[in-house]
Design a protein around this motif. Structure first.
Motif, PDB file in Angstrom:
ATOM      1  N   ASN A  77       0.748   7.244   1.805  1.00  0.00           N
ATOM      2  CA  ASN A  77      -0.008   8.480   2.020  1.00  0.00           C
ATOM      3  C   ASN A  77      -0.762   8.486   3.338  1.00  0.00           C
ATOM      4  O   ASN A  77      -0.745   9.465   4.083  1.00  0.00           O
ATOM      5  CB  ASN A  77      -0.983   8.697   0.864  1.00  0.00           C
ATOM      6  CG  ASN A  77      -0.266   8.997  -0.440  1.00  0.00           C
ATOM      7  OD1 ASN A  77       0.674   8.314  -0.795  1.00  0.00           O
ATOM      8  ND2 ASN A  77      -0.704  10.026  -1.140  1.00  0.00           N
ATOM      9  N   ASN A  78      -1.447   7.373   3.631  1.00  0.00           N
ATOM     10  CA  ASN A  78      -2.212   7.317   4.880  1.00  0.00           C
ATOM     11  C   ASN A  78      -1.292   7.336   6.095  1.00  0.00           C
ATOM     12  O   ASN A  78      -1.595   7.973   7.103  1.00  0.00           O
ATOM     13  CB  ASN A  78      -3.076   6.056   4.904  1.00  0.00           C
ATOM     14  CG  ASN A  78      -4.163   6.086   3.843  1.00  0.00           C
ATOM     15  OD1 ASN A  78      -4.605   7.160   3.431  1.00  0.00           O
ATOM     16  ND2 ASN A  78      -4.583   4.919   3.379  1.00  0.00           N
ATOM     17  N   LEU A  79      -0.148   6.659   5.967  1.00  0.00           N
ATOM     18  CA  LEU A  79       0.786   6.608   7.088  1.00  0.00           C
ATOM     19  C   LEU A  79       1.374   7.977   7.390  1.00  0.00           C
ATOM     20  O   LEU A  79       1.558   8.348   8.553  1.00  0.00           O
ATOM     21  CB  LEU A  79       1.903   5.598   6.783  1.00  0.00           C
ATOM     22  CG  LEU A  79       2.976   5.417   7.859  1.00  0.00           C
ATOM     23  CD1 LEU A  79       2.366   4.874   9.146  1.00  0.00           C
ATOM     24  CD2 LEU A  79       4.092   4.485   7.356  1.00  0.00           C
ATOM     25  N   GLU A 115      -2.652  13.758   1.681  1.00  0.00           N
ATOM     26  CA  GLU A 115      -3.941  13.569   1.026  1.00  0.00           C
ATOM     27  C   GLU A 115      -4.032  14.227  -0.343  1.00  0.00           C
ATOM     28  O   GLU A 115      -4.754  13.746  -1.206  1.00  0.00           O
ATOM     29  CB  GLU A 115      -5.058  14.118   1.931  1.00  0.00           C
ATOM     30  CG  GLU A 115      -5.159  13.414   3.278  1.00  0.00           C
ATOM     31  CD  GLU A 115      -6.264  13.994   4.133  1.00  0.00           C
ATOM     32  OE1 GLU A 115      -6.873  14.999   3.698  1.00  0.00           O
ATOM     33  OE2 GLU A 115      -6.518  13.439   5.225  1.00  0.00           O
ATOM     34  N   ASP A 116      -3.323  15.337  -0.556  1.00  0.00           N
ATOM     35  CA  ASP A 116      -3.505  16.107  -1.777  1.00  0.00           C
ATOM     36  C   ASP A 116      -2.404  15.883  -2.801  1.00  0.00           C
ATOM     37  O   ASP A 116      -2.236  16.672  -3.718  1.00  0.00           O
ATOM     38  CB  ASP A 116      -3.568  17.601  -1.437  1.00  0.00           C
ATOM     39  CG  ASP A 116      -2.350  18.064  -0.650  1.00  0.00           C
ATOM     40  OD1 ASP A 116      -1.629  17.194  -0.124  1.00  0.00           O
ATOM     41  OD2 ASP A 116      -2.135  19.286  -0.553  1.00  0.00           O
ATOM     42  N   ASN A 123       0.004   9.101  -4.983  1.00  0.00           N
ATOM     43  CA  ASN A 123       0.410   8.054  -4.057  1.00  0.00           C
ATOM     44  C   ASN A 123       1.936   7.959  -3.955  1.00  0.00           C
ATOM     45  O   ASN A 123       2.636   7.943  -4.971  1.00  0.00           O
ATOM     46  CB  ASN A 123      -0.145   6.709  -4.506  1.00  0.00           C
ATOM     47  CG  ASN A 123      -1.644   6.607  -4.268  1.00  0.00           C
ATOM     48  OD1 ASN A 123      -2.196   7.360  -3.471  1.00  0.00           O
ATOM     49  ND2 ASN A 123      -2.296   5.696  -4.951  1.00  0.00           N
ATOM     50  N   PRO A 139       0.834  -1.218   0.000  1.00  0.00           N
ATOM     51  CA  PRO A 139       0.000   0.000   0.000  1.00  0.00           C
ATOM     52  C   PRO A 139       0.858   1.253   0.000  1.00  0.00           C
ATOM     53  O   PRO A 139       2.007   1.243   0.458  1.00  0.00           O
ATOM     54  CB  PRO A 139      -0.809  -0.134   1.299  1.00  0.00           C
ATOM     55  CG  PRO A 139       0.043  -0.992   2.185  1.00  0.00           C
ATOM     56  CD  PRO A 139       0.741  -1.956   1.269  1.00  0.00           C
ATOM     57  N   GLY A 152       0.003  10.867   6.349  1.00  0.00           N
ATOM     58  CA  GLY A 152      -1.020  11.901   6.361  1.00  0.00           C
ATOM     59  C   GLY A 152      -1.010  12.779   5.126  1.00  0.00           C
ATOM     60  O   GLY A 152      -1.360  13.966   5.195  1.00  0.00           O
TER      61      GLY A 152
END
Length: 358
Positions: A108-110, A114-115, A118, A105, A112
């Motif tokens: 990005n989620n790790l 978002e904009d 990837n 994966p 933070g």
């Protein structure tokens, strides 16, 4: 030596075998990486064997293996590892998708984020590979033997190394690491091997290695620079700037670094002046205009920097002066001019001015 066929062949086999079954995520990803490294390392070992046993230069053999590897990939993709369409009648030249357990994966989620696009999760793996490379080459006896053999095989032999063995090991290790090149795209973006799989990274890697002087930190910075340029070039056409300027900039940067590393050795003053002039000219051009929130301004500023006559002229003059000093051309010109104007009043000063103007 190009690694194009190595990492593409490794990516194809890793995608094919990795799509056959599902394993626990960590084990599945390690299995995919192992297949890619093993296949790429063995393919590179052929060139090492030909070098040691048959005396065939590795550049020639690897170039020929590129064409052979391309043919093998095309055959395997069309005849063996193909995917059938929905009607199970048409062969599609691509492998099946990797199961979710074989996908890495994004970060990005790790982190933070978002904009932005990837950020590939294999970045962590690349960092570990760089650490491993540094430890192997600079902190182990094997790394010392490899570097000694590359510098002087005869001296390495007297130090206890076996040059033939080191050549084969070097090719095997380099091939295994080259197999990791395609893993970011395979596990983080495509999730299968297709005819559109990213190619040409082998030649880019050569430029990155030259920029980084074969040091992991230097190569990491060089990779960031090259990737930044290539990413920025995608919107140059929208700004009425030829995107070919990016390729020109890459060539100039690599040429400047390689030549300066050779010619400026022993001339720290000239090197310092050239570096300082580049830094101050760059800061003067960018400061106050560089907008971190508008990435579309970056290519324009780069184009402005490259066309800034002061920025180009200062290091160019320093570079020319070093060449004149290195080749003794200035000294010979000064001697010739002194003979011509030596009998005149202030003849030596006139000679210096003429040589300096040249």
């Amino acid at each position: 030596m190009c690694i194009r066929d190595r990492y593409l062949l490794g990516a194809l086999l890793a995608a094919a075998f990795g799509s056959y079954f599902a394993l626990p995520p960590a084990i599945h990803i390690l299995f995919i990486l192992f297949v890619a490294s093993l296949s790429s390392g063995l393919w590179a070992g052929i060139a090492g064997y030909l070098k040691v046993k048959k005396g065939i230069h590795e550049v020639i053999s690897t170039i020929m293996l590129n064409y052979i590897g391309t043919g093998i990939i095309a055959y395997l993709l069309a005849q063996v590892f193909f995917e059938k369409d929905e009607n199970d009648s048409l062969k599609v030249p691509q492998t099946n998708y990797l199961p979710e357990s074989g996908q890495i994966p994004p970060l990005n989620n790790l982190l933070g984020i978002e904009d932005l696009p990837n950020l590939h999760g294999f970045l962590i793996g690349a960092i570990f590979i760089g650490i491993f490379y540094y430890w192997l080459i600079w902190k182990t006896s094997l790394g010392y033997d490899l570097r000694a053999t590359g510098s002087n095989p005869i001296a390495a032999k007297f130090s206890g190394a076996v040059p033939a063995k080191m050549v084969i090991l070097a090719m095997l290790i380099s091939g295994a690491i080259a197999g990791m090149v395609g893993m970011s795209g395979l596990t983080g973006y495509y999730h299968r091997y297709t005819i559109d799989f990213t190619s040409g990274l082998g030649f880019v890697g050569i430029g990155v290695a030259l920029l980084g002087r074969n040091h992991p930190i230097g190569m990491a910075l060089g990779a960031i620079l090259i990737s930044f340029l290539e990413r920025s070039s995608q919107i140059l056409d929208l700004k009425d700037v030829p995107k070919e300027i990016e390729r020109i900039m890459q060539g100039i940067i690599i040429l400047f670094v390689v030549i300066c590393a050779t010619l400026l050795l022993g001339f720290p003053v000239a090197f310092t002046l050239g570096g300082v002039s580049l830094i101050f000219a760059g800061i003067g051009t960018i400061f106050g205009v560089f907008d971190l929130y508008l990435l579309e301004t970056i290519p324009n500023r780069l184009f402005g920097i490259m066309t800034n006559s002061t920025l180009v002229a200062v290091p160019l003059f320093v570079f020319m002066g070093v060449i004149l000093e290195k080749s003794k051309i200035a000294e010979k010109l000064l001697e010739s001019m002194s003979e011509i104007f030596g009998n005149l009043k202030s003849g030596l000063g006139i000679s210096v001015i003429i040589v300096g103007a040249l």
